[in-house]
Design an enzyme around this catalytic site. Structure first.
Site, PDB file in Angstrom:
ATOM      1  N   ASP A   8       0.908  -1.101   0.145  1.00 17.47           N
ATOM      2  CA  ASP A   8       0.132  -0.011  -0.159  1.00 17.47           C
ATOM      3  C   ASP A   8       0.742   1.197  -0.070  1.00 17.47           C
ATOM      4  O   ASP A   8       2.007   1.083   0.416  1.00 17.47           O
ATOM      5  CB  ASP A   8      -0.965   0.119   1.162  1.00 17.47           C
ATOM      6  CG  ASP A   8      -1.553   1.167   1.539  1.00 17.47           C
ATOM      7  OD1 ASP A   8      -2.323   1.844   0.446  1.00 17.47           O
ATOM      8  OD2 ASP A   8      -1.354   1.845   2.585  1.00 17.47           O
ATOM      9  N   ASP A  10       0.091   5.075   0.809  1.00 13.67           N
ATOM     10  CA  ASP A  10      -0.139   5.999   1.813  1.00 13.67           C
ATOM     11  C   ASP A  10      -0.343   5.431   3.389  1.00 13.67           C
ATOM     12  O   ASP A  10      -1.066   4.540   3.478  1.00 13.67           O
ATOM     13  CB  ASP A  10      -1.549   6.820   1.695  1.00 13.67           C
ATOM     14  CG  ASP A  10      -1.256   7.393   0.156  1.00 13.67           C
ATOM     15  OD1 ASP A  10      -0.463   7.590  -0.554  1.00 13.67           O
ATOM     16  OD2 ASP A  10      -2.313   8.319   0.096  1.00 13.67           O
TER      17      ASP A  10
HETATM   18 MG    MG Z   1      -2.928   3.456   3.505  1.00 12.96          MG
END
Ligand code: MG
Ligand code: ZN
Length: 187
Positions: A8, A10
């Site tokens: 992932d 962010d």
């Molecule tokens: Mg995230």
């Protein structure tokens, strides 16, 4: 077929800062360089998968997403680490941009981005991993038959405090550095 570690973006590779729309707000976690390099050396493909509903909401330009990804890649490359791909979902059912306002297969916890990446990179999803700071990241891992690691960076502490009965992580660990160490120790 190759194993992959899907990251992932962010809250996992870079600091969570809401809808990131400017490079001066982009802060890469310093440990990301070592973590990605170690995974590179172990033969994993390392691929970012990111929900970017800010695009559908009209808050983030798609050209900026490409710019941010180029910046992250350059930063990692300078430390001898490299990413093999970037996939993002620009959709959201509540978007303001009509063309992107719908339910899609790619938004996590859907497995769409992993399935697309698997086809393009010849990946064995059953022997791959997803690392992220939200249950939707772990959910995407489950949907794809991969293992899922929840990190406590970003929104991860809140996620850990609000377990979802239907989604369980294979590991909950402080950050991407810890996740990479655990992945490298798996058979
Ligand atoms: Mg995230
Ligand atoms: Zn999508």
């Amino acid at each position: 077929m190759t194993r992959a570690v899907f990251l992932d973006r962010d809250g996992t590779v870079i600091e969570e800062s809401g809808y990131l729309d400017r490079l001066d707000r982009l802060a890469i976690y310093p440990y990301a360089v070592d973590a990605v390099r170690l995974l590179n050396r172990a033969g994993f493909k390392v691929i970012v998968i990111s929900n970017q509903s800010g695009i559908a909401r009209g808050l983030v330009r798609e050209s900026f997403v490409a710019e941010a990804h180029a910046h992250i890649s350059a930063y990692l490359n300078a430390g001898g680490a490299s990413l093999d791909g970037f996939y993002y979902c620009p959709h959201h059912p509540d978007g303001t941009i009509a063309a992107l306002r719908h339910r899609c297969e790619c938004r996590k916890p859907g497995a769409g981005m992993l399935i697309t990446a698997a086809a393009e990179h010849d990946l064995d999803l059953g022997r791959s991993f997803v690392v992220g700071d939200r249950w939707d990241d772990v959910g995407a891992a489950r949907a794809a038959g991969a293992k899922g690691v929840l990190v406590r960076s970003g929104y991860g502490r809140e996620a850990e405090a609000s377990p979802r009965p239907q989604v369980s992580a294979d590991l909950i660990v402080d950050d991407l550095a810890g996740a990479a160490a655990w992945i490298l120790a798996q058979p």
